[in-house]
Design a protein around this motif. Structure first.
Motif, mmCIF file in Angstrom:
data_model
loop_
_atom_site.group_PDB
_atom_site.id
_atom_site.type_symbol
_atom_site.label_atom_id
_atom_site.label_comp_id
_atom_site.label_asym_id
_atom_site.label_seq_id
_atom_site.Cartn_x
_atom_site.Cartn_y
_atom_site.Cartn_z
ATOM 1 N N GLY A 80 1.225 -0.886 0.099
ATOM 2 C CA GLY A 80 -0.123 -0.065 -0.710
ATOM 3 C C GLY A 80 0.602 1.673 -0.108
ATOM 4 O O GLY A 80 2.416 1.335 -0.126
ATOM 5 N N GLY A 100 -4.042 -3.933 7.221
ATOM 6 C CA GLY A 100 -3.391 -3.894 6.803
ATOM 7 C C GLY A 100 -2.003 -3.989 6.875
ATOM 8 O O GLY A 100 -1.330 -5.431 7.860
ATOM 9 N N GLN A 157 -10.704 2.141 6.141
ATOM 10 C CA GLN A 157 -11.294 3.399 5.882
ATOM 11 C C GLN A 157 -10.953 3.376 4.364
ATOM 12 O O GLN A 157 -11.801 4.439 3.175
ATOM 13 C CB GLN A 157 -10.388 4.488 6.514
ATOM 14 N N ALA A 158 -10.132 2.732 4.226
ATOM 15 C CA ALA A 158 -9.157 2.492 2.730
ATOM 16 C C ALA A 158 -10.452 1.806 1.786
ATOM 17 O O ALA A 158 -10.950 3.025 0.867
ATOM 18 C CB ALA A 158 -8.081 1.873 2.126
ATOM 19 N N ASP A 162 -0.171 5.511 1.206
ATOM 20 C CA ASP A 162 -1.144 6.861 1.202
ATOM 21 C C ASP A 162 -2.315 5.452 1.530
ATOM 22 O O ASP A 162 -3.355 6.374 1.115
ATOM 23 C CB ASP A 162 -1.356 7.403 0.226
ATOM 24 N N ASN A 163 -2.464 5.332 1.951
ATOM 25 C CA ASN A 163 -3.820 4.131 2.742
ATOM 26 C C ASN A 163 -4.178 3.567 1.327
ATOM 27 O O ASN A 163 -5.756 3.862 1.221
ATOM 28 C CB ASN A 163 -4.546 5.938 3.784
ATOM 29 N N ASP A 164 -3.644 3.223 0.544
ATOM 30 C CA ASP A 164 -4.338 3.191 -0.161
ATOM 31 C C ASP A 164 -3.456 2.006 -1.457
ATOM 32 O O ASP A 164 -2.279 1.669 -1.530
ATOM 33 C CB ASP A 164 -4.783 4.009 -2.011
ATOM 34 N N ALA A 210 3.424 0.493 3.197
ATOM 35 C CA ALA A 210 2.941 0.081 4.203
ATOM 36 C C ALA A 210 3.365 -1.647 3.430
ATOM 37 O O ALA A 210 3.464 -2.023 1.985
ATOM 38 C CB ALA A 210 1.647 -0.271 4.045
ATOM 39 N N THR A 240 -9.186 -1.743 15.930
ATOM 40 C CA THR A 240 -8.422 -0.714 16.208
ATOM 41 C C THR A 240 -8.166 0.106 17.994
ATOM 42 O O THR A 240 -8.916 -0.002 18.813
ATOM 43 C CB THR A 240 -9.114 0.867 15.497
ATOM 44 N N LYS A 248 -6.895 1.166 9.161
ATOM 45 C CA LYS A 248 -7.155 2.303 7.811
ATOM 46 C C LYS A 248 -7.484 1.557 6.527
ATOM 47 O O LYS A 248 -7.712 1.745 5.747
ATOM 48 C CB LYS A 248 -5.111 2.866 8.199
ATOM 49 N N THR A 249 -6.781 -0.257 7.100
ATOM 50 C CA THR A 249 -6.994 -0.344 5.589
ATOM 51 C C THR A 249 -9.134 -0.217 5.492
ATOM 52 O O THR A 249 -9.687 -0.546 4.339
ATOM 53 C CB THR A 249 -7.689 -2.740 5.858
#
Length: 178
Positions: free
Chosen positions: A21, A109, A54-55, A23-25, A136, A69, A51-52
């Motif tokens: 990954g 992630g 939210q992506a 930048d969270n993508d 990541a 979390t 984060k995953t």
């Protein structure tokens, strides 16, 4: 006789340099891999980090989503929250029994993969034929611990940025040496 415990399965798309990954993508577009991801996770309780989640942006249909979390205030509809990987696995085992699922996919992630690697029974890896920059990474796959059981080379389709290989691994059993 008791039902066998569901397998803990790490599911990831990993570049040649270990990147998963940026930048969270994801640093690629791989429609063919997304179809495999859906097939591997459908009907299962799925664990991922915040984060995953939210992506991705939403719970995925046909699966129960458990988000790990440390953010006590994080909440959104349609998901379960766990404060640790252990708590997530306990919940996922219960949900797997209710759902009749044979696997608990862990889908990212990087921190979650690193914590889950020693607990995993199987790895379902999409090796992406590229080496992008990223922040990541997937943990090293130690051939002394993991045995490759299947490999399927897949050329890039019209909605794929790169060719890939679908690779399955199982944890070696120490007593058998296999």
């Amino acid at each position: 006789m008791a039902e066998p415990a569901p397998d803990i399965v790490l599911v990831a798309a990993v570049a040649r340099n270990g990147v998963i990954g940026r930048d969270n993508d994801m640093p690629w577009r791989l429609s063919t891999d997304l179809k495999r991801f859906k097939a591997l996770t459908m009907g299962c309780p799925m664990i991922m980090g915040r984060k995953t989640f939210q992506a991705i942006g939403k719970p995925l249909p046909g699966r129960r989503t458990i988000v790990v979390t440390r953010n006590a205030g994080f909440s959104t509809g349609g998901i379960e929250i766990a404060e640790s990987l252990d708590a997530a696995l306990t919940l996922a085992r219960s949900l797997a029994g209710e759902m009749g699922a044979a696997a608990i996919p862990i889908v990212g992630g990087g921190e979650i993969y690193a914590a889950a690697m020693p607990l995993a029974d199987r790895l379902e890896i999409t090796e992406v034929d590229c080496s992008p920059d990223g922040d990541a990474r997937f943990p090293q796959i130690d051939p002394g611990i993991w045995r490759e059981t299947a490999r399927n080379a897949v050329p890039a389709g019209e909605k794929d940025d790169f060719p890939m290989a679908f690779v399955s691994y199982v944890r070696r059993t120490p007593e058998a040496g296999t």
